[in-house]
Design an enzyme around this catalytic site. Structure first.
Site, short mmCIF file in Angstrom:
data_model
loop_
_atom_site.label_atom_id
_atom_site.label_comp_id
_atom_site.label_asym_id
_atom_site.label_seq_id
_atom_site.Cartn_x
_atom_site.Cartn_y
_atom_site.Cartn_z
N CYS A 1 0.24 -8.05 -5.66
CA CYS A 1 -0.18 -9.44 -5.48
C CYS A 1 -0.49 -10.08 -6.83
CB CYS A 1 -1.34 -9.53 -4.49
SG CYS A 1 -1.61 -11.21 -3.87
N HIS B 1 1.21 -7.35 0.03
CA HIS B 1 0.18 -6.30 0.04
C HIS B 1 0.69 -5.09 0.82
CE1 HIS B 1 -3.34 -8.43 -1.65
NE2 HIS B 1 -2.75 -9.51 -1.16
N GLU C 1 -0.81 -2.35 1.24
CA GLU C 1 -1.95 -1.77 1.95
C GLU C 1 -2.31 -2.53 3.22
OE1 GLU C 1 -3.88 -4.86 -0.71
OE2 GLU C 1 -2.10 -3.58 -0.72
#
Length: 209
Positions: free
Chosen positions: A79, A185, A187
């Site tokens: 990001c 992202h 994650e």
């Protein structure tokens, strides 16, 4: 060991938890020597480019990141962390980046049709390019990942590994040698994101360079 750089602007808990889910050993650290000793490095980030760049420099981590990248240590920016890899950003001014990937960070409002919401938030499909990236090896065109951003990388076509469509093609992932970036992202991107993190964690270092 994977060093997740802590400089005050990253979503560190979810990132470390995602690596833990795939069995990867990580350390969250702002210590330059710990970063230097890591086998791989992750540079996360949320917020404003200028503030993040200032915090990296104040901690001396900008120099460490450049040294490690030059030495061949695999580096993944996520990001805002990906945006910091570029030469400069025009987010509320002009700010110098790490200069590890040629290109600039510009507002997506300059590229997408009027009326689309900014920031771009949500799940979008990836389209792979000819710049193959080992960390995307287990993905296919159309796999979806989670974005939250108002700015994107431009003038970097030779290094783009994947794009996404949000009214116009936007840079989604980049790679220059051992330096990688994801605008999205991993994650927060479910099983697809875990595939990316696993590839970054498990691929032989020599194959990431």
């Amino acid at each position: 060991m994977i060093a997740i750089i802590d400089y005050g602007v990253g979503n560190l808990f979810s990132l470390r938890s995602s690596f833990a889910m795939i069995g990867a050993e990580t350390v969250v650290t702002g210590d330059p020597e710990t970063v230097r000793g890591a086998e791989r490095i992750v540079l996360p980030g949320v917020g404003a480019f200028g503030d993040a760049a200032d915090k990296l420099r104040a901690a001396g981590l900008d120099t460490v990141i450049k040294e490690c990248a030059a030495a061949g240590t695999p580096l993944l920016g996520i990001c805002l962390g990906m945006q910091l890899l570029f030469d400069r950003s025009y987010e509320f001014g002009e700010f110098e980046g790490l200069g590890l990937i040629p290109g600039e960070i510009r507002p997506i409002s300059d590229r997408i049709p009027a009326g689309l919401k900014i920031p771009h938030i949500g799940w979008n499909a990836l389209t792979m390019t000819g710049n193959a990236s080992p960390i995307l090896r287990d993905l296919a065109d159309g796999d979806c990942v989670y974005f939250v951003h108002s700015f994107s990388a431009v003038s970097c076509d030779p290094y783009v590994s994947a794009t996404t469509e949000y009214g116009a093609p936007l840079t989604a992932a980049v790679r220059r040698g051992n330096v990688y970036g994801c605008q999205f992202h991993p994650e927060k991107s479910g099983k697809v994101g875990l595939k990316i993190l696993r590839a970054f964690a498990d691929t032989e270092v020599s194959d990431l360079c």
